[in-house]
Design a protein around this motif. Structure first.
Motif, short mmCIF file in Angstrom:
data_model
loop_
_atom_site.label_atom_id
_atom_site.label_comp_id
_atom_site.label_asym_id
_atom_site.label_seq_id
_atom_site.Cartn_x
_atom_site.Cartn_y
_atom_site.Cartn_z
N PRO A 126 3.40 -62.42 23.36
CA PRO A 126 1.97 -62.06 23.30
C PRO A 126 1.63 -61.29 22.01
O PRO A 126 0.52 -61.41 21.51
N PHE A 129 1.22 -63.81 19.27
CA PHE A 129 0.07 -64.66 19.58
C PHE A 129 -1.26 -63.91 19.38
O PHE A 129 -2.33 -64.48 19.61
N SER A 130 -1.18 -62.63 19.02
CA SER A 130 -2.40 -61.84 18.78
C SER A 130 -2.45 -61.46 17.31
O SER A 130 -1.48 -61.65 16.57
N ASN A 134 -1.40 -63.72 14.90
CA ASN A 134 -2.29 -64.78 15.40
C ASN A 134 -1.65 -66.16 15.23
O ASN A 134 -2.27 -67.10 14.72
N HIS A 136 -0.25 -69.82 16.25
CA HIS A 136 -0.71 -70.84 17.18
C HIS A 136 0.44 -71.52 17.91
O HIS A 136 0.28 -72.03 19.01
N ASN A 184 -0.33 -71.37 21.72
CA ASN A 184 -1.10 -70.18 22.09
C ASN A 184 -2.48 -70.61 22.61
O ASN A 184 -3.32 -71.04 21.83
N PRO A 185 -2.71 -70.44 23.92
CA PRO A 185 -4.00 -70.87 24.47
C PRO A 185 -5.16 -69.98 24.01
O PRO A 185 -6.31 -70.39 24.07
N ASN A 186 -4.84 -68.78 23.53
CA ASN A 186 -5.91 -67.84 23.12
C ASN A 186 -5.99 -67.68 21.61
O ASN A 186 -6.45 -66.65 21.12
N TRP A 187 -5.55 -68.68 20.88
CA TRP A 187 -5.55 -68.58 19.43
C TRP A 187 -6.98 -68.38 18.91
O TRP A 187 -7.92 -69.02 19.39
N GLN A 188 -7.12 -67.47 17.93
CA GLN A 188 -8.44 -67.13 17.39
C GLN A 188 -8.69 -67.89 16.09
O GLN A 188 -7.97 -67.67 15.11
#
Ligand SMILES: CC(C)(COP(=O)(O)OP(=O)(O)OC[C@H]1O[C@@H](n2cnc3c(N)ncnc32)[C@H](O)[C@@H]1OP(=O)(O)O)[C@@H](O)C(=O)NCCC(=O)NCCS
Length: 193
Positions: A126, A129-130, A134, A136, A184-188
């Motif tokens: 996590p 992935f943040s 960040n 992917h 990463n499902p929450n990629w920005q």
């Protein structure tokens, strides 16, 4: 963009970039687990088991973190904070349209089979992935006979994508690898210049 290296803590493990003071513990970890880790690693020169090389690597790892080229952390058991018990490395970060990296890890022989690496990766994934990384996609590859590694990746949600013959030169032999990845499902989204 935060340049502060992370300190990640779970119920049993602590993960962080090493400091120069950690170098003796790093050398002890690799020396006492030499025979166990050898089949999974490149052939190591004698300097790998000596402090000067690790003093350089500690500095290199901080710079690579600062440049977002890699995140290389050591694993400590919270009940024995002075002892290195493993490593977790997100290497070869490719930015731009890729946003991926290669994951590698290892755990002390005496600490196998207790869920400690899973706990560590459930903290570290996590994080990468943040922001600031960040990422992917994380790529992780294992030798077909390495069941502990394959099982760990499966439990973490990595999916098998292929099979590469003679993929990495480990312990003096080109070894086949099973290729897996996690996205990463929450990629920005961000702009790429
Ligand atoms: C790959 C490696 C890190 C896996 O270590 P591990 O301790 O088996 O990994 P986990 O943290 O996922 O632990 C899982 C095991 O702990 C057990 N376990 C015990 N208590 C647990 C707990 N509280 N939570 C989760 N699992 C627990 C699980 O049942 C599982 O055992 P099993 O595989 O016999 O079913 C380790 O084998 C290693 O360092 N190998 C050498 C280097 C290497 O292969 N590197 C990777 C190259 S691709």
């Amino acid at each position: 963009m935060s340049n502060e290296p992370p300190i990640l803590e779970g119920p049993r493990v602590r993960l962080c970039l090493a400091l120069p003071d950690d170098v003796p513990a790093i050398v002890r970890y690799y020396t006492s687990n030499k025979a166990f880790l050898e089949p999974f690693d490149p052939t190591r020169p004698p300097e790998f088991y000596q402090e000067p090389l690790w003093l350089e690597r500690v500095a290199r790892d901080r710079e690579d973190f600062r440049q977002r080229r890699a995140l290389r952390m050591f694993l400590f058991e919270r009940s024995h904070p002075e002892t290195v018990i493993g490593s977790v490395n997100f290497n070869d970060v490719v930015a731009g349209v890729a946003c991926f990296c290669n994951l590698g890890y290892g755990l002390a022989e005496a600490k196998q089979g207790a869920g400690l690496m899973r706990e560590a990766l459930e903290l570290a994934i996590p994080y990468v992935f943040s922001r600031p990384f960040n990422l992917h996609r994380i790529q992780a590859n294992y030798m077909p006979h390495n069941r502990p590694s394959g099982g760990l990746l499966r439990r973490l949600g990595f999916t098998v994508e292929g099979y590469a013959r003679d993929y990495l030169l480990l312990n003096g032999r080109w070894e086949d690898h099973v290729l897996t990845s996690l996205t990463n499902p929450n990629w920005q989204p961000h702009y790429t210049t």
